[in-house]
Design a protein around this motif. Structure first.
Motif, PDB file in Angstrom:
ATOM      1  N   ARG A 104      -2.061  -2.100 -14.716  1.00  6.60           N
ATOM      2  CA  ARG A 104      -1.773  -3.361 -14.024  1.00  6.60           C
ATOM      3  C   ARG A 104      -0.845  -4.237 -14.866  1.00  6.60           C
ATOM      4  N   GLU A 105      -1.065  -4.243 -16.179  1.00 10.45           N
ATOM      5  CA  GLU A 105      -0.197  -5.010 -17.064  1.00 10.45           C
ATOM      6  C   GLU A 105       1.247  -4.512 -16.998  1.00 10.45           C
ATOM      7  N   GLY A 107       2.573  -3.304 -14.261  1.00 15.44           N
ATOM      8  CA  GLY A 107       3.092  -3.438 -12.906  1.00 15.44           C
ATOM      9  C   GLY A 107       2.722  -2.331 -11.955  1.00 15.44           C
ATOM     10  N   ASN A 108       1.774  -1.477 -12.334  1.00 22.52           N
ATOM     11  CA  ASN A 108       1.347  -0.381 -11.464  1.00 22.52           C
ATOM     12  C   ASN A 108      -0.086  -0.596 -11.014  1.00 22.52           C
ATOM     13  N   THR A 109      -0.284  -0.996  -9.758  1.00 24.48           N
ATOM     14  CA  THR A 109      -1.638  -1.014  -9.209  1.00 24.48           C
ATOM     15  C   THR A 109      -1.911   0.270  -8.434  1.00 24.48           C
ATOM     16  N   SER A 125       6.315   1.978 -12.657  1.00 22.07           N
ATOM     17  CA  SER A 125       6.949   0.705 -12.346  1.00 22.07           C
ATOM     18  C   SER A 125       8.246   0.498 -13.135  1.00 22.07           C
ATOM     19  N   ARG A 127       8.753  -2.007 -15.080  1.00 19.01           N
ATOM     20  CA  ARG A 127       8.351  -2.423 -16.426  1.00 19.01           C
ATOM     21  C   ARG A 127       8.008  -1.206 -17.275  1.00 19.01           C
TER      22      ARG A 127
END
Length: 278
Positions: A104-105, A107-109, A125, A127
């Motif tokens: 998540r940090e 940018g991938n949920t 992602s 990022r």
């Protein structure tokens, strides 16, 4: 941070290895080589028929949840085919664990995933592409030909289980099913097993070794057509307890072979894992 992400990305593929193997429950008590009473010939015959029909079906829609200790928990949905090697697409959503927080940090949920001829591609992602230093979004993982991603692996594990049995009839998502259960162990794979060839036993032995699993509890639920509606597996590994539960429907559904991601936007996991970025 990237080295941590990469280590966890490697674990994710190990978890995905159960997908088709997408199944678990809780550790089973007893000795690792508990042979007990012989498996009923009728159960062996039924399981062989389920395996055969699953192979022939060739594809299905999958809804699978997986967890590996405190490291990662996911839910994967999509369509997979296995008639000519594994193919298909999944959307993998990270639902818990330390790896999910890291993703998540970055940018991938969730991650679109493609299975194309002995390779698995995961889309990361923007990022992640920047932090990794590769500038590329797709990670390519090779998986060994002996790794069995089809749902029939659960059936083969049951055929190797000395305590395989029919539990009874149950309804799963409104479908009347027959429930089978058993526990296979690495220590119990010596000698022959009714319903499995020597090559299949060797393949399972290799799977136990590569996955680092010593014991796998397996439950499957089979409909009137002899096809899996649900499967569940629980294994003990060096990375924690692996738990998988998968639901299958629409067996035989068409599966389009996914395109390989662009080469200039793809990095091999083995190369990325050597990255020294902190």
């Amino acid at each position: 941070m990237i080295s941590t992400v990469l280590r966890r990305a490697g674990l994710s593929l190990a978890v995905l290895g159960s997908l088709t193997a997408c199944g678990p429950d809780g550790p089973s008590a007893g000795r690792d080589d508990d042979r007990g009473a012989a498996v009923s010939p009728s159960v062996t015959a039924a399981l062989k028929e389920v395996r055969s029909r699953t192979h022939r079906a060739g594809s299905a829609r999958v809804d699978c949840t997986m967890a590996l200790g405190d490291t990662v928990a996911t839910r994967s949905k999509g369509t997979l085919g296995w008639s000519k090697g594994l193919s298909g697409t999944l959307t993998i959503t990270y639902t818990g664990g330390s790896w999910a927080r890291t993703m998540r940090e970055l940018g991938n949920t969730s991650t679109p995933a493609r299975f194309v001829s002995r390779a698995y591609y995961a889309r990361m992602s923007d990022r992640f592409a920047t932090v990794s230093g590769s500038g590329r979004h797709w990670i390519r993982y090779d998986y060994d030909a002996s790794v069995n991603f089809t749902p029939a692996q659960s059936v083969e594990l049951l055929l190797a289980a000395p305590d395989a049995r029919e539990v009874g009839t149950e309804r799963v998502r409104g479908v009347r099913t027959t429930h089978y259960s058993g526990t296979a162990t690495a220590a119990g794979l010596g000698g022959s097993h009714p319903g499995l060839t020597a090559a299949e036993v060797a393949g399972l032995r290799k799977w136990f070794t590569q996955a680092g699993v010593t014991k796998e509890k397996v439950d499957i639920w089979v409909d009137a057509e002899g096809l899996l509606v649900k499967r569940s597996e629980r294994g003990e590994t060096g990375n924690g307890t692996s738990l998988t539960t998968a639901y299958y429907r629409d067996f035989g559904t068409p599966v389009r072979l996914p395109e390989r991601p662009p080469a200039d936007d793809t990095v091999d996991f083995a190369d990325l894992a050597d990255t020294k970025t902190p």
